[in-house]
Design a protein around this motif. Structure first.
Motif, PDB file in Angstrom:
ATOM      1  N   VAL A   1     105.089  35.408  42.244  1.00 10.42           N
ATOM      2  CA  VAL A   1     106.251  35.792  41.839  1.00 10.42           C
ATOM      3  C   VAL A   1     107.390  35.411  42.798  1.00 10.42           C
ATOM      4  O   VAL A   1     108.678  34.850  42.460  1.00 10.42           O
ATOM      5  CB  VAL A   1     106.328  37.354  41.691  1.00 10.42           C
ATOM      6  N   THR A   2     107.166  35.681  43.978  1.00  6.82           N
ATOM      7  CA  THR A   2     107.990  35.263  45.134  1.00  6.82           C
ATOM      8  C   THR A   2     108.138  33.680  45.068  1.00  6.82           C
ATOM      9  O   THR A   2     109.532  33.418  45.220  1.00  6.82           O
ATOM     10  CB  THR A   2     107.478  35.542  46.574  1.00  6.82           C
ATOM     11  N   HIS A   3     107.392  32.844  44.895  1.00  3.97           N
ATOM     12  CA  HIS A   3     107.563  31.475  44.762  1.00  3.97           C
ATOM     13  C   HIS A   3     108.520  31.031  43.649  1.00  3.97           C
ATOM     14  O   HIS A   3     109.295  30.504  43.896  1.00  3.97           O
ATOM     15  CB  HIS A   3     106.085  30.773  44.570  1.00  3.97           C
ATOM     16  N   TRP A   4     108.264  31.658  42.403  1.00  9.35           N
ATOM     17  CA  TRP A   4     109.083  31.167  41.232  1.00  9.35           C
ATOM     18  C   TRP A   4     110.545  31.759  41.420  1.00  9.35           C
ATOM     19  O   TRP A   4     111.385  30.910  40.848  1.00  9.35           O
ATOM     20  CB  TRP A   4     108.271  31.644  39.885  1.00  9.35           C
ATOM     21  N   THR A   5     110.502  32.956  41.749  1.00  6.39           N
ATOM     22  CA  THR A   5     112.085  33.446  41.824  1.00  6.39           C
ATOM     23  C   THR A   5     112.816  32.426  42.968  1.00  6.39           C
ATOM     24  O   THR A   5     113.948  32.139  42.961  1.00  6.39           O
ATOM     25  CB  THR A   5     112.186  34.734  42.335  1.00  6.39           C
ATOM     26  N   MET A   6     111.944  32.279  44.132  1.00 12.26           N
ATOM     27  CA  MET A   6     112.747  31.378  45.082  1.00 12.26           C
ATOM     28  C   MET A   6     112.947  30.007  44.518  1.00 12.26           C
ATOM     29  O   MET A   6     113.837  29.480  44.944  1.00 12.26           O
ATOM     30  CB  MET A   6     111.881  31.478  46.417  1.00 12.26           C
ATOM     31  N   LEU A   7     112.030  29.601  44.085  1.00 15.61           N
ATOM     32  CA  LEU A   7     112.230  28.070  43.403  1.00 15.61           C
ATOM     33  C   LEU A   7     113.611  28.094  42.407  1.00 15.61           C
ATOM     34  O   LEU A   7     114.220  27.385  42.455  1.00 15.61           O
ATOM     35  CB  LEU A   7     111.004  27.790  42.415  1.00 15.61           C
TER      36      LEU A   7
END
Length: 718
Positions: free
Chosen positions: A407-413
């Protein structure tokens, strides 16, 4: 609902800043006795209530006719001196509505995130107390009806930045970072104060004493009185040869000095990267929704002044272009994940000021809003990464975190592509609009092509360093040690949901400001239409409109594009190529050909060292200003000890000598003479007393003797 019913809410807009103030007071006084959960709920609840009131105020403005979209509430008289009167009053118009929604909305999400991030901190009550105070001051800044009330909030967020950056004050580095932020902001605020004083005095004097005001509405209505007034004429002195300079240009530059301090523009940007010493939610609050946007808002609020100050706008544009480019270069070489984002913030603030320098105030505020979405998400995402990595912030020790933190990855992406300016993301619409506006403004001032070129180069670098951050953090093999790997995990829901909301806004938040060139009139640019009454001057009846308010690259007025030039599509295509190209090159190099970077660093080691050490600007300031001040203090101390104190000591010793001499003269001269006269009188008396026998015959004999003596004397002399 009719207009009167809609205006009912304006009697309650003072509650918008009040709610966080109540949270500050309650947690400040009683937080030590309350549980962490209660403290967090009070802090978040107070900001949520402000958000609700902000949204209701926004709905009320939407329901009003375009020319009446102002909510104004005067609470009580603040200052009364002669004919000068200032009130504690609050003003919400379309510009204010955008700001309170951004501050309260993003601020609320950051507060919620903080519940999870600060869950185990021993001073959670103090943290939320400071956060509520920060929010209160920022809301005061953006809702105050006068420059003076804005300045109260302005100074308040400066104080809160000191408290929050140095929150973990046990570390000297953190405490020093807080002090650095405070001192640098005071330098900028000195320029701001000079601007306030000169504007107030000039308007009062030129109007013949009829307009002594600092209220925004009154200033907008009367600013045309200063259109062609020089500084020497307004304040009566030349001021180091500046007497022939326009008052409005001088005031505009002074205000921008204040904005440069608060919004981290060259040369007063050095405090912002060090602000990373505070907790990550503080970084998100300062860098995204509050303090650093204050300078941008201030110029947009005073758009009626800056539109009549072309020199000030040019200064803003050039400083902004250099800031956007130079800070983006620094971001390329940083390894601390928060420090990369910090320099990204400095660079993006440069883009906002680029819009202001082009007179495209609506475009600047649009980027302020979209930047709040994706930058808050990026900082909170970085906090999630740091939380999972056991407080590790060096990206070289990360990698492969996508597996553990999806989730952190996709939101930061999502936020990264928005910041990079990928097509149809929020950052694309706002940044492309700014680059087009600054390019278009070269028709008025050809020198604006220089900041435009710097902005274009900065856009490429932004895409490059942001994908470098993503690759080093989330892709490839995990470079963390086994102990850290064993504790890798996704953050709890209280931290994840703010990321999801902000990530979504980073993708779709720009659709309220789609330019005419893309929609071809199918739907309007809602954001520009919304701000048009404020930026065009029609809302406050600003006479400056007829003096060329639209003449500096466009103010963002609705309907400004009745004809789209081919060059606009060309520049739009260039922006897309730059965003996608910078991202692709960075992804390719850092996933497959990292040796290119290593070879570049080896070949240009001196250049890399300069960029990595931020051009040694901090060291330069340390040597020139800090050490220089210390050297000056040592010189002054020597002068004080040997010259001033020497003169004082010599004077003291001379006075002692003179006093001793005068004492000797007094004792031996004056008193000695008196004593001699007394002694001689006594001696003479002792002689004459012999003739005082008391016998009359004896007295007659003496008298006869004296008489005979006199006769003989005269006889002898005759």
């Amino acid at each position: 609902m009719d207009l009167e019913e809609l205006r009912v809410i304006e009697n309650f807009i003072w509650l918008i800043p009040l709610f966080p103030a109540l949270g500050f007071v309650i947690n400040g006084l009683f937080g030590h006795f309350l549980s962490r959960k209660v403290v967090g709920r009070i802090a978040c609840g107070s900001v949520f209530l402000s958000l609700v009131m902000s949204f209701l105020s926004f709905l009320a403005l939407v329901g009003m006719p375009v020319g009446d979209r102002v909510l104004h509430c005067r609470c009580f008289q603040w200052i009364k001196v002669g004919h000068i009167s200032l009130d504690i009053g609050f003003l919400i118009d379309p510009l204010g509505a955008v700001m309170i929604l951004v501050v309260a909305g993003v601020g609320f999400l950051i507060h919620v995130y903080s519940i999870g991030y600060m869950a185990h901190d021993k001073s959670v009550a103090r943290f939320f107390t400071y956060m509520n105070l920060f929010t209160f001051m920022m809301l005061t800044l953006v809702t105050g009806e006068s420059i003076l009330l804005m300045f109260v909030g302005w100074e308040g967020v400066g104080l809160c930045s000191y408290l929050l950056i140095g929150f973990w004050y046990e570390s000297h580095a953190n405490a020093d970072a807080g002090k650095k932020a405070f001192v640098v902001n005071r330098i900028g605020d000195f320029g701001f104060l000079i601007g306030i004083f000169v504007l107030f005095w000039s308007l009062g004097k030129i109007s013949g004493g009829k307009v002594w005001t600092l209220n925004f509405a009154d200033l907008a209505a009367h600013i045309h009185l200063l259109k062609d007034v020089t500084l020497g004429h307004a304040i009566g002195i030349g001021m180091f040869g500046l007497g022939s300079m326009s008052v409005l240009n001088f005031v505009g530059i002074c205000f921008f000095i204040g904005a440069a301090g608060k919004s981290a523009q060259i040369p007063l940007y050095v405090w912002l990267p060090d602000a990373m010493a505070g907790p990550t939610p503080v970084s998100a609050l300062i860098h995204a929704a509050t303090m650093v946007t204050a300078g941008v808002y201030m110029i947009a609020r005073l758009n009626f002044l800056y539109t009549l100050a072309p020199l000030a706008l040019t200064v803003v544009a050039f400083v902004a272009g250099v800031t956007a480019f130079m800070s983006a270069i620094i971001g390329l070489a940083q390894n601390d994940i928060k420090r990369v984002l910090a320099y990204s913030t400095v660079s993006q603030l440069g883009y906002m000021f680029l819009a202001m320098g082009a007179g495209a105030y609506a475009a600047g505020i649009f980027h302020l809003m979209t930047h709040a979405f994706f930058k808050a998400c990026l900082f909170l995402g970085a906090g999630s990464v740091i939380h999972a990595m056991s407080d590790e912030q060096d990206m070289r020790a990360m990698g492969g975190l996508k597996k553990w933190m999806p989730v952190t990855h996709w939101t930061m992406l999502a936020s990264t592509v928005a910041l990079a300016g990928w097509p149809l993301t929020a950052g694309f619409f706002s940044k492309d609009e700014i680059l087009w506006k600054i390019f278009e403004s070269h028709k008025v001032n050809m020198w604006h092509l220089i900041p435009w070129a710097l902005g274009v180069a900065g856009a490429f670098l932004t895409a490059f360093y942001m994908f470098r951050l993503m690759v080093l953090t989330f892709y490839g093999e995990c470079r963390a040690d086994e102990h850290v790997k064993s504790h890798l995990h996704e953050s709890p829901p209280v931290m994840i949901w703010p990321l999801r909301i902000l990530g979504a806004l980073a993708l779709v938040g720009g659709f309220i400001g789609v330019p005419y060139a893309m929609s071809r009139g199918l739907f309007p640019n809602f954001f520009e239409e919304w701000l048009h009454p404020v930026m065009s001057g029609t809302l406050y009846g600003t006479p400056a409109v007829e003096h060329g308010l639209q003449g500096h690259g466009g103010s963002g007025a609705a309907g400004a594009h009745h004809h789209v030039e081919a060059v606009e599509y060309l520049l739009m295509g260039m922006s897309i190529i730059i965003a996608l190209g910078g991202s692709a090159i960075s992804y390719f190099i850092y996933t497959r050909r990292q040796e290119i970077i290593e070879q570049f660093v080896q070949k240009f080691s001196n250049l890399h060292r300069w960029v990595y050490n931020k051009y040694y600007v901090d060291e330069l300031y340390e040597y020139v200003f800090v050490d220089g001040a210390k050297r000056l203090m040592r010189i002054l101390a020597w002068f004080d000890l040997h010259i001033i104190d020497g003169i004082v000591d010599f004077t003291g010793r001379a006075l002692v000598w003179i006093t001793a001499l005068s004492g000797k003269i007094d004792y031996d001269g004056v008193d000695g003479t008196v004593r001699w006269i007394g002694n001689e009188t006594i001696r003479l008396g002792s002689i004459t007393k012999l003739i005082q026998s008391g016998r009359v015959q004896y007295y007659l004999m003496i008298a006869m003797g004296i008489l005979v003596g006199i006769v003989l004397l005269f006889q002898f002399m005759g």
